[in-house]
Design an enzyme around this catalytic site. Sequence first.
Site, PDB file in Angstrom:
ATOM      1  N   GLY A 260       0.839  -1.208   0.000  1.00  0.00           N
ATOM      2  CA  GLY A 260       0.000   0.000   0.000  1.00  0.00           C
ATOM      3  C   GLY A 260       0.864   1.244   0.000  1.00  0.00           C
ATOM      4  O   GLY A 260       2.048   1.182  -0.326  1.00  0.00           O
ATOM      5  N   ASP A 315       8.721 -15.087  -5.861  1.00  0.00           N
ATOM      6  CA  ASP A 315       7.871 -15.959  -6.690  1.00  0.00           C
ATOM      7  C   ASP A 315       8.443 -16.146  -8.097  1.00  0.00           C
ATOM      8  O   ASP A 315       7.971 -17.012  -8.833  1.00  0.00           O
ATOM      9  CB  ASP A 315       6.459 -15.371  -6.821  1.00  0.00           C
ATOM     10  CG  ASP A 315       5.706 -15.354  -5.509  1.00  0.00           C
ATOM     11  OD1 ASP A 315       6.244 -15.861  -4.507  1.00  0.00           O
ATOM     12  OD2 ASP A 315       4.576 -14.835  -5.479  1.00  0.00           O
ATOM     13  N   ARG A 469      11.500 -16.705   3.341  1.00  0.00           N
ATOM     14  CA  ARG A 469      11.608 -15.357   2.795  1.00  0.00           C
ATOM     15  C   ARG A 469      12.595 -14.479   3.569  1.00  0.00           C
ATOM     16  O   ARG A 469      13.111 -13.496   3.038  1.00  0.00           O
ATOM     17  CB  ARG A 469      10.217 -14.728   2.841  1.00  0.00           C
ATOM     18  CG  ARG A 469       9.960 -13.767   1.743  1.00  0.00           C
ATOM     19  CD  ARG A 469       8.516 -13.410   1.663  1.00  0.00           C
ATOM     20  NE  ARG A 469       8.046 -12.627   2.801  1.00  0.00           N
ATOM     21  CZ  ARG A 469       6.902 -11.944   2.781  1.00  0.00           C
ATOM     22  NH1 ARG A 469       6.144 -11.964   1.708  1.00  0.00           N
ATOM     23  NH2 ARG A 469       6.512 -11.271   3.827  1.00  0.00           N
TER      24      ARG A 469
END
Length: 543
Positions: A260, A315, A469
């Site tokens: 965001g 990804d 991650r």
Amino acid sequence: MIDEEKSIRGPRFHQKVKVKQTSSSYTQFTPPPPPSRTLNKVRVFAQFKATTQTPTPSSTTTINNNNLNKFDFSDPDWKTKFQQDFEARFSLPHLTDIFPDASPIPSTFCLKMRTPVDRDIQGHYSSDEDWHGYINNNDRVLLKTIYYSSPTSAGAECIDPNCTWVEQWVHRAGPREKIYYKPEEVKAAIVTCGGLCPGLNDVIRQIVITLEIYGVKKIVGIPFGYRGFSDQELTEVPLSRKVVQNIHLSGGSLLGVSRGGPAVSNIVDSLEERGINMLFVLGGNGTHAGANAIHNECRKRRLKVSVIGVPKTIDNDILLMDKTFGFDTAVEEAQRAINSAYIEAHSAYHGIGVVKLMGRSSGFIAMQSSLSSGQVDICLIPEVPFNLHGPHGVLSHLKHLLETKGSAVVCVAEGAGQNLLQKTNATDASGNVVFGDIGVYIQQETKKYFKEIGVHADVKYIDPTYMIRAVRANASDGILCTVLGQNAVHGAFAGYSGITVGLCNTHYAYFPIPEVISHPRLVDPNSRMWHRCLTSTCQPDFI
Ligand SMILES: Nc1ncnc2c1ncn2[C@@H]1O[C@H](COP(=O)(O)OP(=O)(O)O)[C@@H](O)[C@H]1O
Ligand SMILES: O=P(O)(O)OC[C@H]1O[C@](O)(COP(=O)(O)O)[C@@H](O)[C@@H]1O
Ligand SMILES: [Mg+2]
């Protein structure tokens, strides 16, 4: 085409200039004459066409449909038109598109810097020696390297129904002999957006080090992604070689990340207020869409600002690149989880291990991790639909595996099988759909199924996603990050903007941002790699 005069508004660039309306043609690329092998290929096509019927694309053929609708393949000139269109699409936006009079200076980037005495009064290194380490603006990298003799060749990526060979060249990355920024006039900023990914710190570090080699003194980090441009409580982080020297030794991002954030116009307001004229944006598809919008807004406001992306996505879902940084590390780290699942399953009576790995819409991590481990019996990815229940479903195969092998390991990507779950209708702050937990669902359904059929099953579920991650980059990603970070800085000094940098057939290239984010890169279920994965797991179709 020079057709109007406008006033330039920018952090440190106020003058009247003539403006080009078209955004292309910074340098005109003349493709080199085709090598003799290419000519042979053309002859092969000629023979092929003369002696066989035009093949129809089979189910194993991938026709790249990006921008292809506009080509009439019965037109004898379609190939030339395709290549012209390709060159226009992949031409790199450059400052001279809006400031045609901007004149470059000799590069201050030089590798001959043995001692501090080599530096001039402002701390630059002299580059007036006869050094040939620069990239020519007309250097190119071949985007596709396989010649498919037929659309039915395994994994064929074809442009036309005959799978004609068409050279597609992209711009080679690296330092240019002429640069468009005086280092003492540069204020560079780095921002890391989206989720974490191994290697973020390595890229930050290299950007800072390379900027300093050019002679830049003002380097800052914007904290917590795009949010750092608007949140008054978040202040710029001063960066220097000293600050970043050891940051690659740990995972995460020195600067923090977020999803965001403010509107693009607010971000550009902030760039103007802060006097930032080089912005390095590390992030995935969403971040790059933002970076491109920032670039466009800067152009609209006629700011002399270079916005350069470095694709960050664990990804591996950015188009046209061999791989993105962090992906290799993720695959390596996933081995630990898969191995644990295997040991648990193998050591239990009728043990089943389920491992969930990241991959919102692309199953690259699950596929490569399964391939690499050799311990996975069932690999499930978003690109390949499957049933859990029914005679051909995953559960029935698990029963077969327990009967024949005594144990089984399932590796599932987080975005797989979302059609089986109730939609959450929720989105995160960036607008990404929040997925249901397919790993938990498979665990529960497996337990239920075996209870119902009265067969003992010991199901263990491992979700290592955030552990993966957060680790630091492995050696291979460390190198990738280093080169990407350096090339990002070279791209900015070369005067490009709205571009990103990536590995392309083992070479490094610059791409206009829109070309790499038009949609997420997906595993092709007809590709050799997915077929290899199926060969390795021995799994059937689950439909
Ligand atoms: N289409 C878009 N235009 C402008 N900014 C975007 C767009 N999509 C996402 N962003 C911004 O990019 C940042 C990262 O996006 P996100 O999708 O969370 O991660 P990623 O870049 O890894 O895909 C967020 O701050 C988000 O607001
Ligand atoms: O919990 P978060 O921070 O939203 O991250 C989850 C997402 O991060 C990812 O690993 C990578 O996403 P980004 O490339 O957008 O950062 C996705 O696979 C996953 O859905
Ligand atoms: Mg994303």
